[in-house]
Scaffold this motif. Structure first.
Motif, mmCIF file in Angstrom:
data_model
loop_
_atom_site.group_PDB
_atom_site.id
_atom_site.type_symbol
_atom_site.label_atom_id
_atom_site.label_comp_id
_atom_site.label_asym_id
_atom_site.label_seq_id
_atom_site.Cartn_x
_atom_site.Cartn_y
_atom_site.Cartn_z
ATOM 1 N N GLY A 52 14.498 1.682 90.283
ATOM 2 C CA GLY A 52 13.235 2.405 90.330
ATOM 3 C C GLY A 52 12.044 1.488 90.129
ATOM 4 O O GLY A 52 10.999 1.650 90.779
ATOM 5 N N PHE A 53 12.178 0.507 89.245
ATOM 6 C CA PHE A 53 11.093 -0.448 89.025
ATOM 7 C C PHE A 53 10.996 -1.436 90.194
ATOM 8 O O PHE A 53 9.896 -1.867 90.559
ATOM 9 C CB PHE A 53 11.314 -1.194 87.714
ATOM 10 N N VAL A 54 12.152 -1.801 90.763
ATOM 11 C CA VAL A 54 12.132 -2.708 91.914
ATOM 12 C C VAL A 54 11.416 -2.056 93.093
ATOM 13 O O VAL A 54 10.726 -2.728 93.872
ATOM 14 C CB VAL A 54 13.564 -3.116 92.302
ATOM 15 N N GLN A 55 11.550 -0.751 93.231
ATOM 16 C CA GLN A 55 10.911 -0.041 94.334
ATOM 17 C C GLN A 55 9.390 -0.049 94.248
ATOM 18 O O GLN A 55 8.717 0.334 95.216
ATOM 19 C CB GLN A 55 11.405 1.409 94.377
ATOM 20 N N MET A 56 8.831 -0.479 93.150
ATOM 21 C CA MET A 56 7.382 -0.594 93.043
ATOM 22 C C MET A 56 6.860 -1.744 93.902
ATOM 23 O O MET A 56 5.659 -1.808 94.211
ATOM 24 C CB MET A 56 6.975 -0.801 91.582
ATOM 25 N N LEU A 57 7.750 -2.670 94.295
ATOM 26 C CA LEU A 57 7.382 -3.741 95.209
ATOM 27 C C LEU A 57 7.267 -3.187 96.626
ATOM 28 O O LEU A 57 7.788 -2.111 96.929
ATOM 29 C CB LEU A 57 8.430 -4.860 95.168
ATOM 30 N N PRO A 58 6.628 -3.922 97.528
ATOM 31 C CA PRO A 58 6.620 -3.495 98.937
ATOM 32 C C PRO A 58 8.045 -3.364 99.453
ATOM 33 O O PRO A 58 8.927 -4.163 99.086
ATOM 34 C CB PRO A 58 5.872 -4.630 99.646
ATOM 35 N N PRO A 59 8.337 -2.369 100.314
ATOM 36 C CA PRO A 59 9.712 -2.142 100.786
ATOM 37 C C PRO A 59 10.369 -3.382 101.386
ATOM 38 O O PRO A 59 11.579 -3.590 101.207
ATOM 39 C CB PRO A 59 9.537 -1.039 101.828
ATOM 40 N N ALA A 60 9.611 -4.220 102.080
ATOM 41 C CA ALA A 60 10.191 -5.404 102.706
ATOM 42 C C ALA A 60 10.728 -6.386 101.668
ATOM 43 O O ALA A 60 11.664 -7.153 101.945
ATOM 44 C CB ALA A 60 9.153 -6.095 103.596
ATOM 45 N N GLN A 61 10.144 -6.390 100.489
ATOM 46 C CA GLN A 61 10.620 -7.257 99.407
ATOM 47 C C GLN A 61 11.609 -6.540 98.489
ATOM 48 O O GLN A 61 12.530 -7.161 97.955
ATOM 49 C CB GLN A 61 9.434 -7.753 98.572
ATOM 50 N N ALA A 62 11.416 -5.246 98.310
ATOM 51 C CA ALA A 62 12.213 -4.495 97.342
ATOM 52 C C ALA A 62 13.695 -4.510 97.688
ATOM 53 O O ALA A 62 14.545 -4.705 96.802
ATOM 54 C CB ALA A 62 11.709 -3.062 97.250
ATOM 55 N N TRP A 63 14.015 -4.332 98.964
ATOM 56 C CA TRP A 63 15.440 -4.228 99.303
ATOM 57 C C TRP A 63 16.163 -5.551 99.066
ATOM 58 O O TRP A 63 17.321 -5.565 98.630
ATOM 59 C CB TRP A 63 15.617 -3.737 100.730
ATOM 60 N N ARG A 64 15.484 -6.685 99.345
ATOM 61 C CA ARG A 64 16.122 -7.977 99.094
ATOM 62 C C ARG A 64 16.270 -8.234 97.594
ATOM 63 O O ARG A 64 17.277 -8.776 97.141
ATOM 64 C CB ARG A 64 15.318 -9.103 99.745
ATOM 65 N N TRP A 65 15.274 -7.828 96.814
ATOM 66 C CA TRP A 65 15.375 -8.021 95.375
ATOM 67 C C TRP A 65 16.487 -7.164 94.772
ATOM 68 O O TRP A 65 17.100 -7.555 93.773
ATOM 69 C CB TRP A 65 14.042 -7.732 94.696
ATOM 70 N N CYS A 66 16.748 -6.018 95.371
ATOM 71 C CA CYS A 66 17.885 -5.204 94.902
ATOM 72 C C CYS A 66 19.190 -5.983 95.034
ATOM 73 O O CYS A 66 20.081 -5.889 94.173
ATOM 74 C CB CYS A 66 17.969 -3.898 95.703
ATOM 75 N N ILE A 67 19.312 -6.767 96.107
ATOM 76 C CA ILE A 67 20.527 -7.560 96.323
ATOM 77 C C ILE A 67 20.521 -8.800 95.432
ATOM 78 O O ILE A 67 21.543 -9.153 94.829
ATOM 79 C CB ILE A 67 20.641 -7.959 97.811
ATOM 80 N N TRP A 68 19.366 -9.479 95.317
ATOM 81 C CA TRP A 68 19.303 -10.684 94.487
ATOM 82 C C TRP A 68 19.567 -10.372 93.021
ATOM 83 O O TRP A 68 20.203 -11.170 92.312
ATOM 84 C CB TRP A 68 17.945 -11.364 94.629
ATOM 85 N N ILE A 69 19.098 -9.251 92.544
ATOM 86 C CA ILE A 69 19.350 -8.870 91.148
ATOM 87 C C ILE A 69 20.849 -8.670 90.914
ATOM 88 O O ILE A 69 21.389 -9.055 89.866
ATOM 89 C CB ILE A 69 18.558 -7.600 90.787
ATOM 90 N N GLN A 70 21.531 -8.087 91.894
ATOM 91 C CA GLN A 70 22.990 -7.955 91.787
ATOM 92 C C GLN A 70 23.636 -9.325 91.634
ATOM 93 O O GLN A 70 24.528 -9.526 90.802
ATOM 94 C CB GLN A 70 23.550 -7.267 93.031
ATOM 95 N N LEU A 71 23.177 -10.293 92.452
ATOM 96 C CA LEU A 71 23.756 -11.638 92.415
ATOM 97 C C LEU A 71 23.448 -12.333 91.092
ATOM 98 O O LEU A 71 24.319 -12.992 90.509
ATOM 99 C CB LEU A 71 23.210 -12.456 93.587
ATOM 100 N N ILE A 72 22.245 -12.204 90.587
ATOM 101 C CA ILE A 72 21.874 -12.831 89.307
ATOM 102 C C ILE A 72 22.714 -12.256 88.167
ATOM 103 O O ILE A 72 23.260 -13.001 87.333
ATOM 104 C CB ILE A 72 20.367 -12.630 89.038
ATOM 105 N N PHE A 73 22.832 -10.941 88.122
ATOM 106 C CA PHE A 73 23.628 -10.293 87.076
ATOM 107 C C PHE A 73 25.092 -10.695 87.196
ATOM 108 O O PHE A 73 25.744 -11.071 86.211
ATOM 109 C CB PHE A 73 23.464 -8.780 87.196
ATOM 110 N N GLY A 74 25.623 -10.653 88.426
ATOM 111 C CA GLY A 74 27.026 -11.011 88.632
ATOM 112 C C GLY A 74 27.317 -12.457 88.295
ATOM 113 O O GLY A 74 28.358 -12.781 87.714
ATOM 114 N N GLY A 75 26.395 -13.379 88.642
ATOM 115 C CA GLY A 75 26.604 -14.788 88.329
ATOM 116 C C GLY A 75 26.590 -15.048 86.837
ATOM 117 O O GLY A 75 27.405 -15.821 86.317
#
Length: 657
Positions: A224-247
């Motif tokens: 929900g907080f990530v969606q405050m970014l522009p949609p073009a950036q938000a969707w990629r950050w949703c994936i990058w956050i998964q990778l950061i947490f998983g790593g």
């Protein structure tokens, strides 16, 4: 002295080497239920159960090194390991839900509809359902740590083609492979069995179950907080956050969590003892049989297919799995519906994400309600050890009170989600009640299946987990049309959709009461339960978990029943049982998922028996010592009295004429 014509075998032959077989010399069997001697024996069995003068290999058992296994870890270490596993499980479920917060950006970037973009969420859940079952046997065979590390590494690697996808097909493929690479609860719950006794592991199970359900709602809260970014950036950050947490979780697990799988630890301890010269003839259980001898394709496929077979043929597994699966699928459907519901109150994206907090609060309440229930249930089982209902169905007693929270929460949510002038707090109250039910259903069904199906419990709970992920994935795509189209002509689409879910949940909850009262009858009609009962009888009343596998003899290409040594009762399988399919007998395969889940019970029984025997021997030695000391004292006293009598009588005799 060696017999004429006999061959001396080296003590260092490899696990894959074919041993010469001589029926008059080879001994394969249990020695006082503690050791398995493999190879010729040049000596006799000592009073302590060891083979004196043995040449060859001997299996290291849990009794030989209790203080070095996972069960002996200090409490702080066990709970640290569980906390890391909590984060691992959370990250896996976090990946399933955070993706949905990037749907708008994915739709615009790849020029597909939002409904098509949801395929990425659905395919991850569906392949996740199958991935959990595929990883489980390998964790039994090569260890928990390498399997979890491989799973986390692959999930992180497959996140990259999602974040950097040049087209939508690549994104969907990355999501599918990521789900398939996720090990999930099939491994994390197995680690609990590695460290906790079976009748003392409920607290640990409740902790890990919370991470499983909690990870699913953490995604939309963060998203929900990530969606405050522009949609073009938000969707990629949703994936990058998964990778950061998983790593981060992968590194934390790599450096702080040791191996816990009992058979793997036994292999390592045995190897260390050979290298140090402490015991050059001892070998771990997996060192005595080659990898491919343990992992035949036929047996592997039968093990993998058993959860699905039980799901389709066992009424208890089918009913409870559908209830659990529907409850979990509801959460993923609500991830799609919450945006429709709370936009009526003009919620911002981050506020829609925060609206999942009441579900998390419900999870916490459900978790806390189970803690005192564990203690009450334990006392009930101890008071009525022969009562079947107390041993099995009593584990569902709290669920009888909490399962109705599912339809109650749904009907409240249904008729408070129509928007203003109603206040939004009413719908959140309903979702909190749903959270209590979802946690209770997952926790109670797993606890009951582990107890009711014994050696088949991992397959039963595997069917449960598969239903949860598979139904969640399948229902993710139709969720939005379901909430949008039903009753739309009357403007009642949201209340009507949730009311339909209420009716379905009501029917499933009724089944909980049927199982509670008719559970013993259903188990008697269960082919798996009957097979379990027959297997126990075939082993002379011993629990299947206590029976070990034996390497088949190469003589005449068939199985030759081992010779039981020592004074303990024979626990060898009957010919009838050995003719059953490999996946149906406990002694046939160490990699079957139910092996580790049953080690705790057999370990505790064995440990207690050993301690009782030790106490008995000590008391017997003390008694004999006292008798011997008493006899010596009595003899000394008699001898002294005789001497005194002689001294007194001697002068009188000397005075006689």
């Amino acid at each position: 002295m060696e017999k004429a014509g006999s061959k001396q075998w080296p003590a260092t032959f490899g696990p894959d080497d074919e041993r010469p077989t001589h029926s008059s010399e080879e001994t394969v069997g249990h020695i006082d239920d503690t050791r398995t001697a493999v190879g010729p024996t040049a000596g006799k069995v000592g009073g302590d159960g060891n083979v004196e003068g043995q040449v060859g290999k001997r299996e290291l058992t849990e009794k030989d090194c209790e203080g070095e296994l996972g069960f002996a870890f200090p409490t702080w270490k066990k709970w640290w390991i569980l906390t890391v596993i909590f984060l691992v499980q959370t990250s896996m479920n976090f990946n399933t839900s955070l993706y949905s917060n990037g749907l708008e950006g994915i739709s615009g970037h790849f020029n597909v509809g939002e409904q098509a973009a949801r395929v990425g969420a659905a395919v991850f859940l569906i392949t996740y359902a199958f991935g959990c079952e595929l990883w489980a046997p390998w964790s039994e065979e090569i260890g928990r740590k390498p399997v979890l590390q491989a799973s986390l590494f692959l999930v992180n690697i497959f996140t990259l083609p999602v974040a950097l996808a040049p087209n939508f097909g690549c994104l969907v493929a990355g999501r599918a492979l990521g789900g398939l690479a996720t090990a999930g609860g099939s491994v994390t719950l197995g680690m609990i069995a590695d460290m906790f006794e079976s009748d003392r592991q409920q607290y640990a199970v409740a902790y890990i179950v919370f991470s499983s359900v909690g990870g699913s709602i953490l995604g939309p809260i963060v998203g929900g907080f990530v969606q405050m970014l522009p949609p073009a950036q938000a969707w990629r950050w949703c994936i990058w956050i998964q990778l950061i947490f998983g790593g981060a979780v992968m590194l934390l697990h790599l450096f702080t969590v040791p191996e816990t799988r009992t058979t793997i630890m036994l292999d390592r301890i045995a190897k260390k003892r050979r290298q140090t010269g402490q015991d050059p003839d001892v070998y771990g259980p997996n060192e005595l049989v080659s990898f491919w001898a343990r992992f035949t394709f036929k047996e592997l496929m039968y093990t993998w297919l058993r959860p699905f077979r039980m799901f389709l043929t066992e009424p208890i597994v089918l009913t409870l799995s559908l209830l659990s699966g529907f409850s979990d699928a509801l959460i993923f459907m609500q991830i799609q519906s919450f945006a429709l519901v709370y936009k009526q109150w003009d919620f911002a994206p981050y506020q829609i994400g925060l609206s999942f907090i009441p579900i998390g609060l419900g999870y916490v309440i459900g978790w806390l309600l189970f803690l005192p229930a564990f203690e009450r249930n334990q006392k009930l089982r101890e008071r009525h050890p022969e009562n079947e209902h107390a041993q099995y169905e009593s584990r569902l007693s709290l669920l009888l009170w909490l399962a109705p929270c599912l339809p109650i929460g749904l009907i409240i949510f249904a008729w408070t989600s129509s928007g203003p002038p109603l206040h939004w707090i009413g719908s959140m109250f309903g979702t909190c009640i749903i959270g209590i039910a979802n946690y209770a259903i997952y926790m109670a069904t797993i606890d009951y299946m582990i107890c009711a199906y014994g050696p088949y419990s991992a397959s039963a709970t595997g069917g449960n987990g598969w239903a949860r992920d598979f139904l969640a994935g399948v229902l993710t795509i139709p969720a939005t049309p379901f909430y949008t189209n039903i009753g739309s002509e009357k403007g009642m689409n949201l209340p009507y959709a949730s009311t339909i879910l209420f009716c379905i949940s009501f029917a499933l909850v009724v089944a909980v009461y049927v199982i509670y009262w008719k559970g013993p009858t259903l188990r008697k009609r269960s082919p798996f339960a009957q097979s379990l009962a027959q297997g126990t009888a075939s082993f002379g009343g011993h629990h299947l978990s206590a029976v070990r596998s034996h390497r088949p003899s190469t003589a005449e290409g068939g199985y030759r029943p081992p010779t039981a040594l020592g004074r303990g009762p024979s626990t060898e399988p009957s010919a009838e049982l050995m003719q059953q399919r490999p996946g149906d007998r406990m002694s046939a395969s160490r990699h079957n998922s139910y092996y580790s889940s049953q080690q705790a019970a057999s370990r505790r029984h064995s440990r207690q028996a050993s301690r009782n025997a030790s106490r008995g021997n000590s008391l017997e030695r003390e008694r004999r010592s006292d008798e011997e000391n008493g006899a010596v004292s009595h003899h000394s006293l008699s001898h002294t009295l005789q001497n005194l009598n002689s001294v007194v009588l001697a002068p009188a005799e000397q005075k006689r004429p």
